[in-house]
Motif scaffolding. Sequence first.
Motif, PDB file in Angstrom:
ATOM      1  N   LYS A 295      45.186   4.750 -80.140  1.00  0.00           N
ATOM      2  CA  LYS A 295      46.053   3.594 -80.483  1.00  0.00           C
ATOM      3  C   LYS A 295      47.699   4.280 -80.327  1.00  0.00           C
ATOM      4  O   LYS A 295      48.051   5.232 -80.678  1.00  0.00           O
ATOM      5  CB  LYS A 295      45.806   3.141 -81.708  1.00  0.00           C
ATOM      6  CG  LYS A 295      44.605   2.555 -82.224  1.00  0.00           C
ATOM      7  CD  LYS A 295      44.522   1.856 -83.363  1.00  0.00           C
ATOM      8  CE  LYS A 295      43.184   1.019 -83.610  1.00  0.00           C
ATOM      9  NZ  LYS A 295      42.946   0.682 -84.789  1.00  0.00           N
ATOM     10  N   GLN A 329      43.077  -4.561 -79.624  1.00  0.00           N
ATOM     11  CA  GLN A 329      43.778  -3.786 -80.416  1.00  0.00           C
ATOM     12  C   GLN A 329      44.725  -4.573 -81.430  1.00  0.00           C
ATOM     13  O   GLN A 329      45.288  -5.466 -81.207  1.00  0.00           O
ATOM     14  CB  GLN A 329      44.716  -2.665 -79.718  1.00  0.00           C
ATOM     15  CG  GLN A 329      45.759  -3.420 -78.832  1.00  0.00           C
ATOM     16  CD  GLN A 329      46.563  -2.309 -78.096  1.00  0.00           C
ATOM     17  OE1 GLN A 329      46.332  -1.066 -78.259  1.00  0.00           O
ATOM     18  NE2 GLN A 329      47.479  -2.611 -77.539  1.00  0.00           N
ATOM     19  N   ARG A 452      36.558   4.231 -74.643  1.00  0.00           N
ATOM     20  CA  ARG A 452      36.400   3.567 -75.706  1.00  0.00           C
ATOM     21  C   ARG A 452      35.434   2.323 -75.742  1.00  0.00           C
ATOM     22  O   ARG A 452      35.476   1.726 -74.654  1.00  0.00           O
ATOM     23  CB  ARG A 452      37.876   3.018 -76.128  1.00  0.00           C
ATOM     24  CG  ARG A 452      37.964   2.183 -77.557  1.00  0.00           C
ATOM     25  CD  ARG A 452      37.569   2.728 -78.931  1.00  0.00           C
ATOM     26  NE  ARG A 452      38.118   4.108 -79.140  1.00  0.00           N
ATOM     27  CZ  ARG A 452      37.810   4.492 -80.326  1.00  0.00           C
ATOM     28  NH1 ARG A 452      36.915   4.001 -81.215  1.00  0.00           N
ATOM     29  NH2 ARG A 452      38.175   5.812 -80.371  1.00  0.00           N
ATOM     30  N   GLY A 454      33.936  -0.943 -77.224  1.00  0.00           N
ATOM     31  CA  GLY A 454      34.088  -2.444 -77.716  1.00  0.00           C
ATOM     32  C   GLY A 454      32.897  -3.546 -77.279  1.00  0.00           C
ATOM     33  O   GLY A 454      31.985  -3.054 -76.791  1.00  0.00           O
ATOM     34  N   ALA A 456      35.995  -4.991 -80.104  1.00  0.00           N
ATOM     35  CA  ALA A 456      36.184  -4.664 -81.279  1.00  0.00           C
ATOM     36  C   ALA A 456      35.472  -5.445 -82.638  1.00  0.00           C
ATOM     37  O   ALA A 456      35.472  -4.846 -83.886  1.00  0.00           O
ATOM     38  CB  ALA A 456      37.815  -4.691 -81.879  1.00  0.00           C
ATOM     39  N   ARG A 459      31.943  -3.143 -82.381  1.00  0.00           N
ATOM     40  CA  ARG A 459      31.859  -1.977 -82.545  1.00  0.00           C
ATOM     41  C   ARG A 459      33.135  -1.057 -82.165  1.00  0.00           C
ATOM     42  O   ARG A 459      33.971  -1.600 -81.639  1.00  0.00           O
ATOM     43  CB  ARG A 459      30.754  -1.176 -81.481  1.00  0.00           C
ATOM     44  CG  ARG A 459      30.655  -1.669 -80.121  1.00  0.00           C
ATOM     45  CD  ARG A 459      29.625  -1.123 -79.200  1.00  0.00           C
ATOM     46  NE  ARG A 459      29.712  -1.652 -77.781  1.00  0.00           N
ATOM     47  CZ  ARG A 459      28.907  -1.400 -76.854  1.00  0.00           C
ATOM     48  NH1 ARG A 459      28.297  -0.249 -77.033  1.00  0.00           N
ATOM     49  NH2 ARG A 459      29.219  -1.752 -75.629  1.00  0.00           N
ATOM     50  N   ARG A 460      33.064   0.300 -82.483  1.00  0.00           N
ATOM     51  CA  ARG A 460      34.440   0.745 -82.325  1.00  0.00           C
ATOM     52  C   ARG A 460      33.950   2.552 -82.250  1.00  0.00           C
ATOM     53  O   ARG A 460      33.688   2.889 -83.578  1.00  0.00           O
ATOM     54  CB  ARG A 460      35.437   0.873 -82.993  1.00  0.00           C
ATOM     55  CG  ARG A 460      36.946   1.259 -82.887  1.00  0.00           C
ATOM     56  CD  ARG A 460      38.043   1.077 -83.499  1.00  0.00           C
ATOM     57  NE  ARG A 460      37.837   1.241 -85.046  1.00  0.00           N
ATOM     58  CZ  ARG A 460      38.296   0.422 -85.855  1.00  0.00           C
ATOM     59  NH1 ARG A 460      38.953  -0.856 -85.729  1.00  0.00           N
ATOM     60  NH2 ARG A 460      38.474   0.585 -87.328  1.00  0.00           N
ATOM     61  N   TYR A 461      33.918   3.106 -81.363  1.00  0.00           N
ATOM     62  CA  TYR A 461      33.580   4.382 -81.037  1.00  0.00           C
ATOM     63  C   TYR A 461      33.890   4.910 -79.615  1.00  0.00           C
ATOM     64  O   TYR A 461      34.295   4.280 -78.875  1.00  0.00           O
ATOM     65  CB  TYR A 461      32.206   4.882 -81.542  1.00  0.00           C
ATOM     66  CG  TYR A 461      31.172   4.284 -80.838  1.00  0.00           C
ATOM     67  CD1 TYR A 461      30.877   4.489 -79.666  1.00  0.00           C
ATOM     68  CD2 TYR A 461      30.524   3.408 -81.335  1.00  0.00           C
ATOM     69  CE1 TYR A 461      29.776   3.891 -78.753  1.00  0.00           C
ATOM     70  CE2 TYR A 461      29.570   2.318 -80.629  1.00  0.00           C
ATOM     71  CZ  TYR A 461      29.266   2.831 -79.412  1.00  0.00           C
ATOM     72  OH  TYR A 461      28.205   2.377 -78.680  1.00  0.00           O
ATOM     73  N   ASP A 529      35.648   4.415 -87.343  1.00  0.00           N
ATOM     74  CA  ASP A 529      34.847   3.911 -86.414  1.00  0.00           C
ATOM     75  C   ASP A 529      33.587   3.145 -87.001  1.00  0.00           C
ATOM     76  O   ASP A 529      33.335   3.455 -88.018  1.00  0.00           O
ATOM     77  CB  ASP A 529      34.432   5.046 -85.365  1.00  0.00           C
ATOM     78  CG  ASP A 529      35.402   5.513 -84.515  1.00  0.00           C
ATOM     79  OD1 ASP A 529      36.368   5.062 -84.230  1.00  0.00           O
ATOM     80  OD2 ASP A 529      35.085   6.531 -83.903  1.00  0.00           O
TER      81      ASP A 529
END
Length: 626
Positions: A295, A329, A452, A454, A456, A459-461, A529
Amino acid sequence: MSSPTKETEEPSSSQAAPENAADDIGDADAAEQRPPAKRPITNTVIEISDTDSDDSDVCAVNSYQASADEVKRIRREYSSTSSSSDYSSDSESPWEDDSVVIEDKVTGKAVRAQLNPRANRMDDPKLNNNLKSQEVIERVKGYWEEEKDHICDEVTLTCQPFRLCRLHDLLENSEIINNIVDDMNTLDWSRKKMDLYEFHQTTDLANLTWQRSIRGIYELLKTEVMSLVSQVTGLELTSVSASCSLYGPGDHLLVHDDRLGDRRVAFILYLAPWTPRAPAPPPLLHNGAGDVPHKDEDEVRETTGSGWSPNMGGALELFECDAEGCPTQVTLRAYPANNTLAFFTVGPTSFHQVGEVLSLELPRLSINGWFHGPAPQPASHEAAPPTSLQPHNQVVLLNQWVEATYLSPRVRAQVQAQMERASEVCLRDVLLPARTAQLLQALEEPEVIWERCGPAQQRRYERVSPAWISEGSEVEGAVAGEASDDEQPVRGLVRVFSSTAFLRLLADCTDLPLAAYRRLEVQRWHAGDFTLLPPREHYQQPRLEAVLYLGVPEHPICGGQTMYVAPEEGEGAGDAEGALVTLPPAHNALNLVYCDAGAAAFTKYLSKMTMTPREHFYIVTCTYTE
């Protein structure tokens, strides 16, 4: 001490000459040991003798005789001002040089300070007169329609990534917020814990009729406030639903758009009638991940207010969307501010979240809900069913990867019995120690390409790029269908999990005729995450799921566990408290879970409270089907 008839006068040495000397021999002897003070005493003087006598010291406040303990207590406070420890009764000064004289300036009864003033218990919340002004309403409405930012004393309107309006000093009698907080302490709170959220919440305010301040704020919301919001947004609003929310340390609400039924406008009334402490210098273990490296924090706008500070977390975070309408984001963080109402319209791009609360002292309190009205039906969206892949037939030497114990027929039979009993099993230390160390080292190499994952709201990892895996595998495994001796360990692990030999091993351990696999990923997890429940198309068929944790920190962590629930089996079935199976993170532990149709999994939000900014661990996941 002076006589009762002359309380403000002490006899001098000239008055000490007795009329009958024979009757005062004892008094004379006492005077030699401790001569009387030679100064006038007023009724507002505290006098403490500075002698080493064993007799009780005398303190005169309106002829009050203090105890020895009281004198010692006062001496400790004022001993630095004493002039000498050698007492002399022959001083010519009208004021004794070994005493402390303090003037009592209190002229009336002390009034106890009230740090958080309350309103009269019979008062009702009142809308700020400035917000009732038609001039203010029309001005804000104009900026709202033109989608232009606007800031004034009464209102802050921001239009990117979508319109968010904040009404400052909503309540004219702001001290009633303390009454509301007091009444909140009498409510019944329910712990809400699911893949999407974790916090405390009350029932709908319509059911809370005996707390006067809360009933009053509910009446205000469904009348004057709803009318004001309707005028600003131009929407027809007919009703309100609201509840009280409390976010403690680690609580959060992940990405969502609030679209459900006839919700038209979402709102949050922040209650923060306190002054938070100034943030301390960041310790070695930073409270929160700052934010994960992908980010760019310089691009995130922030708004703050009284009663809360950014280091405490808990911001309302707004997401921008890509061309397909998926959140990407955070571009705006609006932190709680006491006596402020924030609202925005609910729509396809109104993606937002409540950031994790990092405060260990003060809770994030709010009254939040929705204004309802006629709304168009959202377009139905069906996710594509997952695509299955066939395992490859390349030579894989399992004894070079898997601990020998799990290759023996006896142990595999025991694993199969456990699967039949519980439908899940945990194989600890499944990979050889040398392979595990080699694999962890390889995962840190810069040549490994991470991407990354998504969107978002699901999921986020990070995961190892599938393109990078397949590109290297084509080169390294080109000779005779076998992997070369110097095969990259990460690619080698993926090759093992996708091989026919590994599927045979799992079939022996589960008694399932496994024939295909899907969603094989090597994931990297940082603080913040998560994964949410997948679309229902992903869990409508029976399957075997394999979850391998690697590099998990030795210290306790909060979150990161994989949980299996039945989201369609009635109310509460999908709640994390009623999980069918929970897989806690444990290094080098392979978990096998057989899922019937209707069982779904998610990985719980990984809290920033227990992970430093650079800490991470890995999860290897794969789903096998018959």
